[in-house]
Write a protein that holds these residues in place. Structure first.
Motif, short mmCIF file in Angstrom:
data_model
loop_
_atom_site.label_atom_id
_atom_site.label_comp_id
_atom_site.label_asym_id
_atom_site.label_seq_id
_atom_site.Cartn_x
_atom_site.Cartn_y
_atom_site.Cartn_z
N SER A 8 0.82 -1.21 0.00
CA SER A 8 0.00 0.00 0.00
C SER A 8 0.85 1.26 0.00
O SER A 8 0.35 2.35 -0.25
CB SER A 8 -0.93 0.01 1.22
N SER A 9 2.14 1.11 0.31
CA SER A 9 3.07 2.23 0.25
C SER A 9 4.47 1.68 0.05
O SER A 9 4.79 0.57 0.49
CB SER A 9 3.02 3.05 1.54
N ALA A 10 5.31 2.49 -0.61
CA ALA A 10 6.71 2.11 -0.81
C ALA A 10 7.63 2.78 0.23
O ALA A 10 8.84 2.61 0.18
CB ALA A 10 7.16 2.50 -2.21
N GLU A 11 7.05 3.51 1.17
CA GLU A 11 7.85 4.28 2.12
C GLU A 11 8.84 3.41 2.90
O GLU A 11 9.95 3.85 3.20
CB GLU A 11 6.94 5.03 3.09
N ALA A 12 8.44 2.18 3.21
CA ALA A 12 9.31 1.31 4.00
C ALA A 12 10.50 0.80 3.19
O ALA A 12 11.46 0.27 3.77
CB ALA A 12 8.51 0.13 4.53
N TYR A 13 10.46 0.98 1.87
CA TYR A 13 11.49 0.39 1.01
C TYR A 13 12.36 1.42 0.30
O TYR A 13 13.23 1.07 -0.48
CB TYR A 13 10.81 -0.51 -0.04
N ILE A 14 12.10 2.71 0.55
CA ILE A 14 12.85 3.79 -0.11
C ILE A 14 13.36 4.76 0.95
O ILE A 14 12.58 5.22 1.79
CB ILE A 14 11.96 4.52 -1.14
N THR A 15 14.64 5.07 0.89
CA THR A 15 15.24 5.94 1.89
C THR A 15 15.21 7.41 1.50
O THR A 15 15.50 8.28 2.32
CB THR A 15 16.69 5.52 2.17
N GLY A 22 0.10 10.31 -4.05
CA GLY A 22 -1.17 10.32 -4.75
C GLY A 22 -1.99 9.10 -4.39
O GLY A 22 -1.68 8.36 -3.46
N LYS A 23 -3.06 8.87 -5.15
CA LYS A 23 -3.91 7.72 -4.88
C LYS A 23 -3.17 6.40 -5.10
O LYS A 23 -3.41 5.42 -4.41
CB LYS A 23 -5.16 7.77 -5.77
N VAL A 24 -2.26 6.40 -6.08
CA VAL A 24 -1.53 5.18 -6.42
C VAL A 24 -0.02 5.40 -6.40
O VAL A 24 0.74 4.57 -5.90
CB VAL A 24 -1.96 4.66 -7.82
N ARG A 25 0.42 6.56 -6.91
CA ARG A 25 1.86 6.82 -7.04
C ARG A 25 2.41 7.65 -5.90
O ARG A 25 1.69 8.48 -5.32
CB ARG A 25 2.13 7.55 -8.38
N GLU A 26 3.70 7.41 -5.62
CA GLU A 26 4.42 8.19 -4.62
C GLU A 26 5.66 8.78 -5.28
O GLU A 26 6.33 8.12 -6.07
CB GLU A 26 4.81 7.31 -3.43
N LEU A 27 5.95 10.03 -4.95
CA LEU A 27 7.05 10.75 -5.57
C LEU A 27 8.15 11.01 -4.54
O LEU A 27 7.89 11.60 -3.49
CB LEU A 27 6.53 12.07 -6.14
N TYR A 28 9.35 10.53 -4.85
CA TYR A 28 10.50 10.68 -3.96
C TYR A 28 11.55 11.56 -4.63
O TYR A 28 11.75 11.49 -5.85
CB TYR A 28 11.09 9.32 -3.62
N TYR A 34 13.53 12.61 -9.93
CA TYR A 34 12.51 12.03 -9.07
C TYR A 34 12.58 10.51 -9.15
O TYR A 34 13.02 9.96 -10.17
CB TYR A 34 11.11 12.44 -9.52
N LEU A 35 12.11 9.86 -8.12
CA LEU A 35 11.80 8.43 -8.19
C LEU A 35 10.30 8.30 -8.01
O LEU A 35 9.74 8.75 -7.00
CB LEU A 35 12.54 7.65 -7.09
N ILE A 36 9.63 7.73 -9.00
CA ILE A 36 8.19 7.50 -8.92
C ILE A 36 7.96 6.03 -8.59
O ILE A 36 8.35 5.14 -9.36
CB ILE A 36 7.48 7.86 -10.24
#
Length: 294
Positions: A8-15, A22-28, A34-36
Motif C-alpha cells: 500500500s506504500s513504498a515508504e518502507a522500502y525507499i530511503t 497520490g492515490k496510487v503513485r508516490e514521488l520521492y 525524481y523516483l516515482i
C-alpha cells in the motif's frame, strides 16, 4: 510477473524523501531526478480502497515503461531509467521494488489532462445524451453508445490534485495555457492515441479512450506520469465490443461492479473488498500486460 506481496506504500522500502503521495503513485526526491514508485493501491469514486491489489503496481509501472519506449520516437518523455541496481542503498528491498519504479527527469507539470476519445462511451456518452456535446464540442446527432468517432476527439480537463478533474473546452484550455501550447498538446495527444490504437488493434484490443499528462523542461514539452495503462485508458476486448451496452472493461471493472451492488454511500470509508474481487482485478491487470507486451 508474480508479486510476492501487495504493498500500500513504498515508504518502507525507499530511503529518499517522500514529497508527494497520490492515490496510487508516490514521488520521492533524488536531487537531480525524481523516483516515482507505483503502489498496489486501488481507488474508485475518489476513495482509496483496501486491500491493495497484488501486481497492480508492477503492471502499471511496467506497462508505462514499455509504452514510453514504444512512443519515444513520437514524443520525448521523462524516463531516465528503471534499473533497480542503479539505486544502491536508496532501495532497501530490490525484489519488491524492481518492477514498480521509474527514475524520471524533473519537469514542470502542465495542469491539463489531455484526454483523447476514439469512441463515445463513459462520461462522454453521458454528456452527449444530455445536450449533444462533449466538453463543449457539438457532435453529430444519432450517435450510438460505444460508436467509434469518424476521427478521435480531444476533450481536455483541468487538473485537480483533490477530487475529480474538471472537464473543460478547448477554448478554455487556450485561456489557461495559451493557444500555441494547446495546439501542440492536442496534436501530440492525437498522434500518441492513433499509434497506440493501431498497436492494440493488432493484438485484439480496442483502446477506447486515454489520457496524458505533459510537463516542460527548459521549454520543451515532455510526456510524464503514466501512459496507456488500465488506470489511464479504457481497454476493451474486441470480441466484447458492441453498441448500446456497458462493455466489460479490461481494468478494475470487477471493483466498480462489486461496489454498485453494495449500499456504500460513496461519502464514507468503504468496507474492505472481498477476496474474489481482489483476485479477479489482479488477474485482469496481469492479463492486459501479457496481451500487450508478450
Amino acid at each position: 510477473m508474480v508479486s510476492t506481496k501487495a504493498i500500500s506504500s513504498a515508504e518502507a522500502y525507499i530511503t529518499a524523501p517522500l514529497i508527494y503521495k497520490g492515490k496510487v503513485r508516490e514521488l520521492y526526491d533524488l536531487g537531480e531526478h525524481y523516483l516515482i514508485a507505483v503502489t498496489d493501491r486501488i481507488s474508485a469514486f475518489d476513495w482509496v480502497l483496501s486491500p491493495a491489489v497484488p501486481d497492480k503496481g508492477n503492471v502499471l509501472n511496467s506497462l508505462s515503461k514499455f509504452w514510453f519506449e514504444q512512443t519515444a520516437h513520437i514524443q520525448p518523455n521523462h524516463v531516465v531509467h528503471g534499473d533497480v541496481d542503479q539505486l544502491g542503498d536508496i532501495v532497501t528491498d530490490r525484489e519488491i521494488m524492481k518492477d514498480r519504479f521509474m527514475v524520471t527527469k524533473k519537469a514542470e507539470r502542465i495542469d491539463i489532462e489531455c484526454v483523447v476519445r476514439g469512441y463515445i462511451t463513459g462520461g462522454g456518452w453521458r454528456q452527449y445524451v444530455k445536450d449533444g456535446t462533449i466538453n463543449g464540442q457539438t457532435l453529430p446527432s444519432g450517435l450510438r453508445k460505444n460508436e467509434r468517432f469518424e476521427k478521435p476527439i480531444f476533450t481536455p480537463a483541468a487538473k485537480n490534485d483533490v477530487g475529480h478533474d474538471e472537464d473543460i473546452s478547448i477554448e478554455r484550455m487556450k485561456e489557461l495555457v495559451g493557444e500555441e501550447l494547446t495546439e501542440q498538446l492536442q496534436a501530440k495527444s492525437m498522434m500518441l492515441y492513433e499509434f497506440a490504437h493501431r498497436f492494440c488493434e493488432e493484438r485484439g484490443i480496442i483502446l477506447a479512450d486515454t489520457k496524458f499528462e505533459f510537463g516542460l523542461i527548459d521549454g520543451e514539452i515532455i510526456l510524464i506520469d503514466e501512459i496507456f495503462t488500465p488506470d489511464s485508458s479504457r481497454f476493451w476486448a474486441k470480441e466484447k465490443y458492441a453498441y448500446d451496452i456497458e462493455i466489460d472493461g479490461m481494468d478494475k471493472e470487477p471493483v466498480r461492479t462489486y461496489l454498485s451492488t453494495t449500499n456504500w454511500d460513496k461519502n464514507s470509508e468503504p468496507d474492505p473488498l472481498p477476496v474474489d474481487v481482489v483476485e479477479e482485478t489482479s488477474r485482469r491487470y496481469r492479463s492486459i500486460y501479457e496481451l500487450l507486451v508478450k
